[in-house]
Design a protein around this motif. Structure first.
Motif, PDB file in Angstrom:
ATOM      1  N   UNK A  12       0.838  -1.190   0.000  1.00  0.00           N
ATOM      2  CA  UNK A  12       0.000   0.000   0.000  1.00  0.00           C
ATOM      3  C   UNK A  12       0.874   1.242   0.000  1.00  0.00           C
ATOM      4  N   UNK A  13       0.386   2.362  -0.557  1.00  0.00           N
ATOM      5  CA  UNK A  13       1.190   3.576  -0.598  1.00  0.00           C
ATOM      6  C   UNK A  13       1.641   4.034   0.787  1.00  0.00           C
ATOM      7  N   UNK A  14       0.814   3.809   1.813  1.00  0.00           N
ATOM      8  CA  UNK A  14       1.155   4.267   3.155  1.00  0.00           C
ATOM      9  C   UNK A  14       2.333   3.509   3.733  1.00  0.00           C
ATOM     10  N   UNK A  15       2.514   2.237   3.339  1.00  0.00           N
ATOM     11  CA  UNK A  15       3.568   1.416   3.915  1.00  0.00           C
ATOM     12  C   UNK A  15       4.540   0.910   2.855  1.00  0.00           C
ATOM     13  N   UNK A  16       4.429   1.434   1.636  1.00  0.00           N
ATOM     14  CA  UNK A  16       5.198   0.864   0.543  1.00  0.00           C
ATOM     15  C   UNK A  16       6.544   1.479   0.305  1.00  0.00           C
ATOM     16  N   UNK A  17       7.104   2.222   1.262  1.00  0.00           N
ATOM     17  CA  UNK A  17       8.418   2.810   1.057  1.00  0.00           C
ATOM     18  C   UNK A  17       9.149   2.927   2.389  1.00  0.00           C
ATOM     19  N   UNK A  18      10.468   2.935   2.277  1.00  0.00           N
ATOM     20  CA  UNK A  18      11.331   3.097   3.445  1.00  0.00           C
ATOM     21  C   UNK A  18      12.246   4.274   3.168  1.00  0.00           C
ATOM     22  N   UNK A  19      12.244   5.272   4.050  1.00  0.00           N
ATOM     23  CA  UNK A  19      13.130   6.415   3.902  1.00  0.00           C
ATOM     24  C   UNK A  19      14.336   6.243   4.830  1.00  0.00           C
ATOM     25  N   UNK A  20      15.470   6.798   4.409  1.00  0.00           N
ATOM     26  CA  UNK A  20      16.686   6.627   5.198  1.00  0.00           C
ATOM     27  C   UNK A  20      17.648   7.786   4.952  1.00  0.00           C
ATOM     28  N   UNK A  21      18.568   7.965   5.885  1.00  0.00           N
ATOM     29  CA  UNK A  21      19.656   8.927   5.757  1.00  0.00           C
ATOM     30  C   UNK A  21      20.922   8.167   5.405  1.00  0.00           C
ATOM     31  N   UNK A  22      21.812   8.776   4.625  1.00  0.00           N
ATOM     32  CA  UNK A  22      23.069   8.120   4.297  1.00  0.00           C
ATOM     33  C   UNK A  22      24.211   9.121   4.317  1.00  0.00           C
ATOM     34  N   UNK A  23      25.397   8.603   4.634  1.00  0.00           N
ATOM     35  CA  UNK A  23      26.594   9.433   4.743  1.00  0.00           C
ATOM     36  C   UNK A  23      27.800   8.628   4.281  1.00  0.00           C
TER      37      UNK A  23
ATOM     38  N   UNK B 241      30.563   3.897   4.331  1.00  0.00           N
ATOM     39  CA  UNK B 241      29.172   4.254   4.066  1.00  0.00           C
ATOM     40  C   UNK B 241      28.318   3.934   5.290  1.00  0.00           C
ATOM     41  N   UNK B 242      27.507   4.905   5.718  1.00  0.00           N
ATOM     42  CA  UNK B 242      26.587   4.720   6.838  1.00  0.00           C
ATOM     43  C   UNK B 242      25.163   4.983   6.356  1.00  0.00           C
ATOM     44  N   UNK B 243      24.265   4.040   6.637  1.00  0.00           N
ATOM     45  CA  UNK B 243      22.862   4.162   6.246  1.00  0.00           C
ATOM     46  C   UNK B 243      22.003   3.909   7.475  1.00  0.00           C
ATOM     47  N   UNK B 244      21.027   4.777   7.709  1.00  0.00           N
ATOM     48  CA  UNK B 244      20.136   4.606   8.862  1.00  0.00           C
ATOM     49  C   UNK B 244      18.734   5.021   8.460  1.00  0.00           C
ATOM     50  N   UNK B 245      17.745   4.166   8.751  1.00  0.00           N
ATOM     51  CA  UNK B 245      16.362   4.477   8.400  1.00  0.00           C
ATOM     52  C   UNK B 245      15.847   5.604   9.277  1.00  0.00           C
TER      53      UNK B 245
END
Length: 312
Positions: A231-242, A248-252
């Motif tokens: 579903x659009x409400x749960x169909x994506x994961x956002x994260x920060x990266x550096x 490489x560091x990735x954190x949701x």
């Protein structure tokens, strides 16, 4: 790629010149147009951690002619047809083919500047301990000895489309980067470039800022992983990266819902070592569309592709 030659050099199948005969009487070579047909540039050794040659950049950008054995050389426009280049960086050979475009020298308010519009069909670039293939690259630049503006840049790398713009400050000296980049790629293509043959019908997008010294820039940005079939409400994961110091560091991002999944990954591409931390709270595994299977692969065990249920 083929082994580099023992000496630096530039060769071409043909060179066509438009010049001023009158200037020859003053021991000056004034070229209004130089056309290089199938030029081939060979660089025996290039330090990947250093900026381009300050002497060359300053000669191109400054409002001064080049001087050689009492002669002065003025170049207004250089055109390239089907060019190629080969170089050695830290013991690894890289090359590019299908180079075409224009470099044009201009004078603005008494100051020299250069504008360029270049395209490359294919390049093999040593990067991160491996040879990366880049295709359909295009670059537009406009700048002076103080700042080189990247009007636009784009290319395809491992199935990912990368675009960017910004500035390189003091390009002829202690070059510093101030660039904006964006990336869009199917997750399957990125996993394949990392050696994982797992199919995911998902789209990864990132954008961010690359800044700092030429030899050790830092990238900071945000990303989004669009999961298909949810579903659009749960169909994506956002994260920060550096990216900094080769790591490489990735954190949701933190979720505002009572059900959430948080993850943090630290990766050293040079060695392949990584650390991961996962926190789940009332998480519907079925909505993650194969990500648990991928996480299990990275950890060295298997999970069914249609894994369901809730993780609390």
């Amino acid at each position: 790629s083929r082994r580099a030659r023992q000496h630096d050099g530039l060769a071409a199948d043909a060179i066509r010149l438009d010049w001023s005969w009158v200037a020859l009487l003053r021991r000056s070579l004034v070229f209004d147009r130089i056309l290089l047909v199938r030029p081939r540039l060979t660089l025996r050794s290039v330090e990947a951690s250093t900026a381009p040659s300050p002497t060359l950049l300053l000669s191109l950008l400054a409002n001064k002619p080049l001087t050689l054995d009492g002669w002065t050389l003025h170049m207004s426009r250089v055109e390239i047809e089907d060019g190629s280049a080969a170089w050695e960086a830290n013991g690894t050979i890289g090359n590019l083919t299908g180079l075409r475009g224009v470099l044009e020298r201009r004078v603005r308010n008494g100051e020299g500047s250069i504008a360029g519009d270049l395209r490359v069909s294919r390049a093999l670039i040593p990067l991160g301990g491996a040879i990366r293939e880049m295709t359909q690259a295009a670059l537009r630049v406009d700048g002076t000895a103080e700042a080189l503006t990247i009007v636009s840049a784009e290319c395809l790398v491992s199935g990912a489309r990368i675009t960017g713009n910004g500035r390189i400050l003091d390009p002829g000296g202690a070059a510093r980067l101030d660039l904006q980049f964006a990336l869009s790629a199917p997750l399957t293509a990125l996993l394949a470039s990392a050696g994982l043959s797992t199919e995911f019908d998902s789209l990864l997008t990132t954008e961010g800022h690359l800044h700092g010294p030429w030899a050790s820039p830092v990238f900071q940005g945000k990303g989004n992983l669009k999961l298909s079939g949810t579903s659009p409400a749960r169909g994506s994961i956002t994260f920060d990266l550096r990216w900094a110091d080769g790591r490489l560091e990735v954190e949701t991002a933190r979720a505002g819902r009572p059900d959430s999944l948080r993850a943090r990954l630290v990766l050293d591409p040079a060695t392949g070592a990584y650390r991961a931390r996962l926190t789940a709270r009332e998480t519907d595994l079925g909505s993650l569309t194969g990500l648990p299977t991928l996480a299990a692969q990275l950890a060295g065990f298997s999970l069914p592709a249609d894994l369901g249920g809730r993780l609390t």
